[in-house]
Design an enzyme around this catalytic site. Sequence first.
Site, short mmCIF file in Angstrom:
data_model
loop_
_atom_site.label_atom_id
_atom_site.label_comp_id
_atom_site.label_asym_id
_atom_site.label_seq_id
_atom_site.Cartn_x
_atom_site.Cartn_y
_atom_site.Cartn_z
N ASN A 12 0.85 -1.20 0.00
CA ASN A 12 0.00 0.00 0.00
C ASN A 12 0.87 1.23 0.00
O ASN A 12 1.94 1.22 0.59
CB ASN A 12 -0.81 0.10 1.31
CG ASN A 12 -1.99 -0.85 1.34
OD1 ASN A 12 -2.58 -1.14 0.30
ND2 ASN A 12 -2.30 -1.33 2.52
N GLY A 40 2.03 -1.35 3.74
CA GLY A 40 1.34 -2.62 3.52
C GLY A 40 2.14 -3.69 4.26
O GLY A 40 3.37 -3.72 4.15
N GLY A 42 2.56 -6.89 3.84
CA GLY A 42 3.36 -7.80 3.03
C GLY A 42 4.65 -7.14 2.56
O GLY A 42 5.75 -7.70 2.69
N ASN A 44 6.08 -4.49 3.81
CA ASN A 44 6.94 -4.17 4.96
C ASN A 44 7.75 -5.40 5.39
O ASN A 44 8.96 -5.31 5.65
CB ASN A 44 6.10 -3.72 6.16
CG ASN A 44 5.47 -2.35 5.97
OD1 ASN A 44 5.80 -1.63 5.03
ND2 ASN A 44 4.55 -2.00 6.85
N ASN A 183 -0.51 -10.56 17.48
CA ASN A 183 -0.20 -9.66 18.60
C ASN A 183 -1.31 -9.85 19.64
O ASN A 183 -2.16 -10.74 19.50
CB ASN A 183 -0.02 -8.21 18.12
CG ASN A 183 -1.31 -7.58 17.61
OD1 ASN A 183 -2.39 -8.16 17.74
ND2 ASN A 183 -1.20 -6.40 17.04
N ARG A 223 6.74 -5.60 26.03
CA ARG A 223 6.93 -6.69 27.01
C ARG A 223 7.70 -7.86 26.40
O ARG A 223 8.25 -8.69 27.12
CB ARG A 223 5.58 -7.17 27.53
CG ARG A 223 4.93 -6.21 28.52
CD ARG A 223 3.70 -6.83 29.16
NE ARG A 223 2.61 -6.96 28.21
CZ ARG A 223 1.71 -7.95 28.22
NH1 ARG A 223 1.79 -8.91 29.12
NH2 ARG A 223 0.75 -7.97 27.33
N GLY A 224 7.67 -7.99 25.06
CA GLY A 224 8.38 -9.09 24.42
C GLY A 224 7.44 -10.00 23.66
O GLY A 224 6.51 -9.51 23.01
N ASP A 245 8.96 5.37 17.41
CA ASP A 245 7.79 5.11 16.55
C ASP A 245 7.64 3.60 16.43
O ASP A 245 8.50 2.93 15.84
CB ASP A 245 8.05 5.75 15.16
CG ASP A 245 6.92 5.49 14.18
OD1 ASP A 245 5.90 4.91 14.59
OD2 ASP A 245 7.07 5.87 13.00
N ALA A 248 4.93 -0.71 12.57
CA ALA A 248 5.57 -1.82 11.85
C ALA A 248 6.58 -2.60 12.69
O ALA A 248 7.38 -3.36 12.13
CB ALA A 248 6.22 -1.34 10.56
N ALA A 249 6.53 -2.47 14.03
CA ALA A 249 7.37 -3.34 14.87
C ALA A 249 7.02 -4.79 14.61
O ALA A 249 7.90 -5.65 14.49
CB ALA A 249 7.17 -3.00 16.35
N GLY A 250 5.72 -5.06 14.49
CA GLY A 250 5.27 -6.43 14.22
C GLY A 250 5.78 -6.92 12.87
O GLY A 250 6.16 -8.08 12.72
N ASP A 251 5.78 -6.05 11.87
CA ASP A 251 6.28 -6.45 10.54
C ASP A 251 7.78 -6.74 10.60
O ASP A 251 8.27 -7.70 9.99
CB ASP A 251 6.01 -5.34 9.51
CG ASP A 251 4.52 -5.20 9.22
OD1 ASP A 251 3.77 -6.17 9.42
OD2 ASP A 251 4.10 -4.10 8.80
P1 ADP Z 1 2.42 -5.19 16.39
O1 ADP Z 1 3.11 -4.02 15.75
O2 ADP Z 1 2.00 -6.23 15.40
O3 ADP Z 1 1.32 -4.83 17.36
P2 ADP Z 1 4.13 -5.64 18.69
O4 ADP Z 1 3.83 -4.24 19.12
O5 ADP Z 1 3.71 -6.74 19.59
O6 ADP Z 1 3.56 -5.94 17.23
O7 ADP Z 1 5.72 -5.71 18.46
C1 ADP Z 1 6.37 -6.82 17.87
C2 ADP Z 1 7.67 -7.09 18.57
O8 ADP Z 1 8.56 -5.96 18.41
C3 ADP Z 1 7.56 -7.31 20.08
O9 ADP Z 1 7.29 -8.67 20.37
C4 ADP Z 1 8.95 -6.87 20.56
O10 ADP Z 1 9.88 -7.93 20.41
C5 ADP Z 1 9.30 -5.74 19.59
N1 ADP Z 1 8.89 -4.45 20.19
C6 ADP Z 1 7.73 -3.77 19.99
N2 ADP Z 1 7.68 -2.64 20.75
C7 ADP Z 1 8.84 -2.61 21.45
C8 ADP Z 1 9.41 -1.71 22.42
N3 ADP Z 1 8.75 -0.62 22.84
N4 ADP Z 1 10.64 -2.01 22.93
C9 ADP Z 1 11.33 -3.11 22.53
N5 ADP Z 1 10.84 -4.00 21.63
C10 ADP Z 1 9.62 -3.76 21.10
#
Ligand code: ADP
Length: 303
Positions: A12, A40, A42, A44, A183, A223-224, A245, A248-251
């Site tokens: 996207n 998007g 995929g 990402n 998540n 939290r991990g 920011d 896209a942490a999950g991606d």
């Molecule tokens: P989503 O973006 O899909 O909601 P999460 O927020 O659970 O996914 O983040 C995915 C992973 O990225 C987490 O399991 C963790 O390992 C890492 N992560 C996300 N936020 C943080 C943070 N604030 N500090 C350290 N690691 C993070």
Amino acid sequence: MAGDVLVLGSANMDLVVRSSRIPQPGETLLGGTFSTHPGGKGANQATALGRLGSPVRFLGRVGADDFGRELIDQLASSGVDVSTALTDHALASGIAMIVVAADGQNSIVVAPGANGAVSPAQVLATLEERMPKVALAQLEVPLDAIEAMAEALSPETVFILNPAPAAPLSDSLLSRVDILTPNETEAEALTGILPIDDETCRAAALRLLGRDVKAVVITLGGRGCWLQDAEGGHLIPAFRVNPVDTTAAGDAFNGGLAWRVFLGDSLAEACRWASAVGALATTREGAQEAMPTREEVEAFLTQ
Ligand code: ADP
């Protein structure tokens, strides 16, 4: 290349307008700056893999327009093989229309466009051409395409499904999933249990294992993540960083996980690397721009 990572998913263009606040229905506001960002789930996740140096193909669809060309160029410049991405001549590229208010709140409308035309036939043709070692999918393309992939994958292919955004999933699809990566919200949507502590993480994960998923990794933001497989379950704590920011942490996490599974790591070890990739992505603005390179992840883990 014999054996790679195949990412089935969306691409996207994010169209972002900054504004003092979110407009009311019927209201026109004079906003601030406008910017475009390739996104998007995929694309990402494929970008994350490409930047980590993994062999990766993107299986998706864009429109025959400027956004489509930009999305594909961006993937290619990150080292992603885009030969399995199709250009649709009937539909526009997918976009997300995003208003970001001064207080950080946002409102988002997604027009899936060409993403909605990713089909079982496209998936089957790609798999026939070359079977991947690891397949990674999310839920921003039609479910019938994902189900077709699950059915047609070779038994040796590791199938990772990131069930985002949340949607009900059939037992037959889940029974082919090797690693499911919801998540917190998606875990609750799939199981009715919100994972807030060890006990609820374990209960939610066991419910999914009860539907024949082989392993579950519930990501828990700062939290991990909770890893549960046939051997048991435990928390893998997040790395401590100063997030700017978390988009896209999950991606980033899913890309990192697929990379390490591709390299043959144990699931616990792959989750540790994935956590580092996710943590590093939160220390930078944006989605694809925020994905770390392999060298950056290695340096982070040895510091
Ligand atoms: P989503 O973006 O899909 O909601 P999460 O927020 O659970 O996914 O983040 C995915 C992973 O990225 C987490 O399991 C963790 O390992 C890492 N992560 C996300 N936020 C943080 C943070 N604030 N500090 C350290 N690691 C993070």
